[in-house]
Design an enzyme around this catalytic site. Structure first.
Site, short mmCIF file in Angstrom:
data_model
loop_
_atom_site.label_atom_id
_atom_site.label_comp_id
_atom_site.label_asym_id
_atom_site.label_seq_id
_atom_site.Cartn_x
_atom_site.Cartn_y
_atom_site.Cartn_z
N PHE A 217 15.89 7.15 10.04
CA PHE A 217 16.12 6.21 8.92
C PHE A 217 14.75 5.76 8.53
CE2 PHE A 217 16.05 2.46 6.33
CZ PHE A 217 17.12 2.88 5.39
N ASP A 326 7.51 4.77 13.30
CA ASP A 326 8.09 3.79 12.42
C ASP A 326 8.79 2.86 13.31
OD1 ASP A 326 9.60 2.22 10.85
OD2 ASP A 326 10.55 4.02 9.80
N LYS A 357 10.58 -6.22 8.46
CA LYS A 357 11.55 -6.90 9.23
C LYS A 357 11.21 -8.05 10.10
CE LYS A 357 15.27 -3.14 9.32
NZ LYS A 357 16.45 -3.87 9.00
N THR A 381 0.04 -3.97 -6.96
CA THR A 381 -0.50 -5.26 -7.59
C THR A 381 -0.69 -6.29 -6.33
OG1 THR A 381 0.48 -4.84 -9.68
CG2 THR A 381 0.14 -7.12 -8.97
#
Lengths: 500, 500
Positions: A217, A326, A357, A381
């Site tokens: 994931f 990851d 997280k 941005t």
């Protein structure tokens, strides 16, 4: 088993809703005294089943505005403390899921409350800058003090982003840019590159790929979603890329009892990775990068050995692919080291490490070579949020000051041993207890039973999450101590005793 | 020209660095008195050229950690007030770019400072929830009070997200899900759907497309990037999708002088849109949705008429495509209406409207039909940030209380007229002045001259941004008043006078 659990009477007394004000803390477990810094409740306290009437009312109200199918209940964050999440019906739960593993040091930690009332920080809260063009004066210092102070081995550069998906999306882009410049032999795009990219065509938008693993994931935006393969509901109906997907090793637990079998399984998967890289190169979609979690979290807490990751790292180097680890769910101390990949014992573990997280801000570390050659290539941005950097810097102070990694290792051992005990006691229900630090999981005999256990535990004041097809994942905050583990194990034992 | 500018002497006095403390405000322009709520500086004040020595030092420091090629200078946000951004070298600039159009009511607005010191809000700042599963008690109320109170016509549902790219990514996913369920005639995926989606293959990951426009900008994650076509540097080296790209009308300005020519140009583009929809359906990649900005912002401030958008909306309906209006840059009041699409005067302007920037949180509104049929399809860990909802609610209060939309309309008229005057005065340099509210732009004869003007203006205390190939975009906050416009026009005139 018995030795690891506190007495029934104590558990009952813990459930008597005794609230400890901010001033007074008391010990609830002689085995694992609370630190003075921690002021929290002394146990769960349930007034209604969950969701209670007020939660149901609010869910109905929110249902007029949004899909509420995933809402568990509504929370009273003001009253929540440390490891305890309080809901709007006055139920107080020991939180071992922590907002999908995203609360590092528990609720309303005094150090963070103090930080947020410091008038010097007020301006950061109300003036969100475009960090990529107009950063605040303290930005380099805050980044150095926070993210750089815990940078993975071999990495001195970091880019913040607003969330986990954006972190991985931009990490993928960095790998694609790096790979194409490597192919070119220089950094200057051709006229054809510049013209074709504007209309989504090769060579400007090249047919490159990211190799990911079944069960992985990495996010839900379209680039990351093409590398996510944990549940169909995440991917259904969304267009994707023709990118290679390798098998993640399916190991047998406890790992130390199945060394030979697991080695074979990992060797099989590594071979498959190499085959896929060759195959995708042949079909004109070269693998620019490999992305993997140190522990597949959402996909079911699937572990692999340091040797597997070392092998993978070597394959990446051999074939000229970037290696992206990851750590969105595994990072931040929960495995007993700040980064899960530290368990591999490598000096050069990765080219890119992404996070979010528990780190409160998204982002990714990268080696110098993986930095985009020009400005505005990795850009948006906001590019993160200085408010989150501010909080992260203080969270890291707390982790050091309260020695929370040691705490995680202590609690994690007790938790995993407790799970081993429970699966021995309920062999028809539980199996495959596994974990690193407090990042633990256990399998349940069926999806249905798993879900029933989660709901029953919640009604007894224990908040847990599922992962994979039939696993329960344990994701406490770093302030989850031995006495919390004992409390959990006792109540969990009660729940399991009710399951036939 | 002269009548729209205040006297040279006043401008000079404005530049004398007179600092107004929080207690004392004074009028700096008789033509447009400041409201009492606004306490800011009385003009730009430049001590060094920009970036000054301290900014350069910090850029070097940050360069050890990140690519700093896009850094303009470092800011002192504590000292910034209202329309004035102060840098770390003590330079004070009138900010007409506002962090890439993302500051709604200026720096350090007293109402926001007050909000952030309210102890009731402390818990929101330190406990970031997973909004999709465990929202705080006040979440439905805060969303109702903020986003729902300004919902576009025909929309009662909204989903918050962390940033603009994520907002559009999830809006696209919502359109794909809606389209596939429409194709199925029901919401139940087949076994084949569920199996194929796990490996990125059709029909589970269908060959659907989003139609976008050349010159459009919708974000930089891989799904949104496939619909972004403003600058090559954004897209180069990143794999993309084979999705249709229509021409955006190239209108002649002022619009009212070229009605017939512009109508023809818009008709041509609408025809092309319809052709592309048919063509992509025939090649097996049906258009699930059309995405467009009301004014192409990053791509060069390209306008189109209400009739064009009405025609596009009709084409979308006729061909069963969802219609997504991206208001990330245009939303929040800057065009003189809260949403730019309100200028079209339609009861049913869109199926999806996305936002971010001035709204402080990302997200998208949608019609009921566009809501994903099951939970966890549109989902991530944070799904926005309640801190931003809190600030947004107060920003909306300020917009109403200070009647800032009226202010924008007043200032916008003066600004556009001033730009008309300037382009009449400098016909070899400026052309195509255009705008709605204060969302204005003007073209410069060349990219090189544009960039030179931007730097010269900055050194005189005016902060502006570019867009497109050779445009200057004006993106002041909503508190940009007539006297600020006059001040800008005077200084800008000086800059232009120096351009040969």
């Amino acid at each position: 088993m018995a030795s690891s659990l506190i007495g029934r009477q104590l558990v009952l007394s813990l459930q008597k809703n005794m609230w400890l004000g901010a001033a007074g803390c008391r010990y609830v477990s002689k085995a694992a005294p609370q630190s003075r810094a921690e002021c929290e409740y002394d146990g769960p306290s349930m007034k209604t089943s969950v969701p209670g009437p007020r939660s149901q009312e609010l869910t109905k109200q929110l249902g007029e505005i949004q899909n509420v199918g995933a809402i568990n209940f509504f929370c009273n964050y003001e009253e929540s403390r440390g490891n305890y999440l309080v809901d709007v019906d006055g139920n107080r739960m020991l939180d071992i899921y922590t907002q999908i593993s995203s609360i590092p040091i528990g609720y309303n930690h005094p150090a963070l409350l103090k930080l947020m009332t410091n008038p010097n920080n007020l301006s950061t809260l109300v003036n969100r800058p475009a960090l990529g063009i107009l950063p605040p004066e303290n930005f380099p210092d805050k980044i150095t003090e926070s993210l750089i102070s815990v940078a993975p081995s071999g990495m001195t550069r970091v880019q913040t982003m607003a969330c986990g998906s954006c972190s991985n999306e931009n990490a993928y882009k960095a790998m694609f840019i790096w790979y194409r410049n490597k192919e070119r032999g220089h950094n200057t795009p051709s006229e054809e590159d510049l013209n074709t990219c504007m209309i989504n065509k090769s060579p400007g938008c090249p047919d490159l790929s990211i190799l990911s693993f079944m069960g992985g994931f990495h996010g839900r935006t379209m680039g990351t979603l093409a590398t996510t393969h944990s549940k169909a509901i995440h991917k259904l109906d969304v267009p994707s890329f023709d990118w290679p997907i390798a098998p993640f090793p399916t190991l047998q637990y406890p790992l130390e009892e199945f060394t030979r079998e697991n080695e074979q399984e990992e060797a099989r998967c590594l071979e498959e990775v190499e085959d896929l890289i060759v195959k995708w190169r042949q079909k004109g979609r070269p693998v620019a990068g490999i992305v993997i979690e140190p522990i597949q979290a959402e996909g079911g807490d699937n572990h692999a050995s340091p040797n597997f990751f070392k092998g993978l790292r070597n394959i990446a180097s051999k074939h000229g692919c970037a290696f992206h680890v990851d750590e969105v769910q595994t990072g931040g101390g929960t495995t007993g080291k700040f980064w899960a990949h530290e368990h591999w014992g490598m000096d050069d573990p990765a080219d890119i490490v992404s996070f979010s997280k528990k780190l409160l801000t998204g982002g990714y570390y990268h080696k110098y070579e993986l930095q985009a050659d020009k400005p505005y290539r990795i850009f948006n941005t906001w590019m993160g949020d200085p408010t989150k950097n501010l909080i992260l810097a203080e969270v890291l102070n707390v982790i050091r000051r309260e020695q929370l990694l040691e705490e995680v290792n202590r609690s994690g051992k007790v938790l995993l041993n407790g799970l081993y005990d429970l699966q021995a006691r309920y062999p028809g229900v539980l199996s495959r207890a596994r974990g690193q630090g407090t990042f633990c999981a256990i399998d349940v005999c069926s999806d249905e039973t798993r879900n029933s256990i989660l709901l029953k535990a919640r009604d007894k004041g224990i908040l847990l999450g599922g992962c994979g097809d039939r696993s329960i994942r344990f994701r406490p905050a770093l302030v989850f101590k031995e006495h919390h583990v004992h409390m959990f194990l006792n109540i969990f034992n009660d729940v399991l005793a009710q399951i036939k």
